[in-house]
Design an enzyme around this catalytic site. Sequence first.
Site, PDB file in Angstrom:
ATOM      1  N   SER A  90      52.979 -19.367  37.971  1.00  0.00           N
ATOM      2  CA  SER A  90      54.221 -19.669  37.255  1.00  0.00           C
ATOM      3  C   SER A  90      54.043 -19.853  35.748  1.00  0.00           C
ATOM      4  CB  SER A  90      54.850 -20.939  37.830  1.00  0.00           C
ATOM      5  OG  SER A  90      53.964 -22.031  37.691  1.00  0.00           O
ATOM      6  N   TYR A  91      52.806 -19.835  35.251  1.00  0.00           N
ATOM      7  CA  TYR A  91      52.587 -20.000  33.805  1.00  0.00           C
ATOM      8  C   TYR A  91      52.894 -18.682  33.101  1.00  0.00           C
ATOM      9  CZ  TYR A  91      49.858 -24.219  34.978  1.00  0.00           C
ATOM     10  OH  TYR A  91      49.446 -25.438  35.463  1.00  0.00           O
TER      11      TYR A  91
END
Length: 318
Positions: free
Chosen positions: A52-53
């Site tokens: 998710s980064y």
Amino acid sequence: MEKRTLGQTGIAVAPLCFGGNVFGWTVDEAASHRLLDAFVEAGFNFIDTADSYSTWAPGNRGGESETIIGTWLKSRRNRDQVVIATKVGSEMGPGRKGLRPAYIRQAVEDSLRRLQTDRIDLYQSHWDDPETPFEDTLGAYGDLIDQGKVRAIGASNLTAPRLREALDVSARTGLPRYETLQPRYNLYDRSGYEGELEAVCRDAGLGVITYYSLASGFLTGKYRSAADAGKSARGEGVVSRYLDERGRAILEALDEVAAQHRATPAQVAIAWLMARPGITAPIASATRPEQLADLAAAARLGLDAAAMARLDAASAWS
């Protein structure tokens, strides 16, 4: 450099982990590669990221950090020299979150593709998913381990009761167990980990990888007054959360110990974490070479009993 083992995995890591949340967010690809090069050249080998980064950054969709690490791994041809940890479970779009087996199977393939590797050394559940039984999640991880796509698994942001439940499921069923925990833990944020959660980790022999190790920069000494809130985009939140009577006492203790050891407050804060029982490696990020050098020096900083006692007393919580 000394190496520590991640739980009972047999995977050896240096006692500092590079936090990849900045890659593709506050640091572009070229600068990220230079930072990673310097990190490895300094003797470190452990890199943490997540699928998710960095979904929170304008224009990003997630996967940016993994993609940058992947291009670095490919160009440097050093996959066997580093330990790569990533996470699954945070929202990546409609229907793309959680720890359901079908989603894990999809997400791991996406992460492997972005990382340009055939295996993930440590695959972590980013958040708890109470709607999915541990048997299902751990079973999916077991399949990935059997396939050679994952070497070991860990958890992040689990409460003590839920972590104990997961470990009990593994013991009862023979499914793979979480070998590491990634909690929010630093010299200011102690109460959430110390106590029941720490006891579970130590009793089970889990490796502990701390995030927010510098309390969003507060423990560097950058934020000492309300006026300092303007020093960064996150400054206002840092000042409102940490700059209280206890926070000022911690900064005073950091300054004293840093002066005694000819170090910086950031180095002392990281060295304190490294010296805490059961901590395998603090996670910390850097966006500039001088920040990375500051972090690297922490691994060479040994704090004596008096320094540890001073820091413990200043940061004591109840």
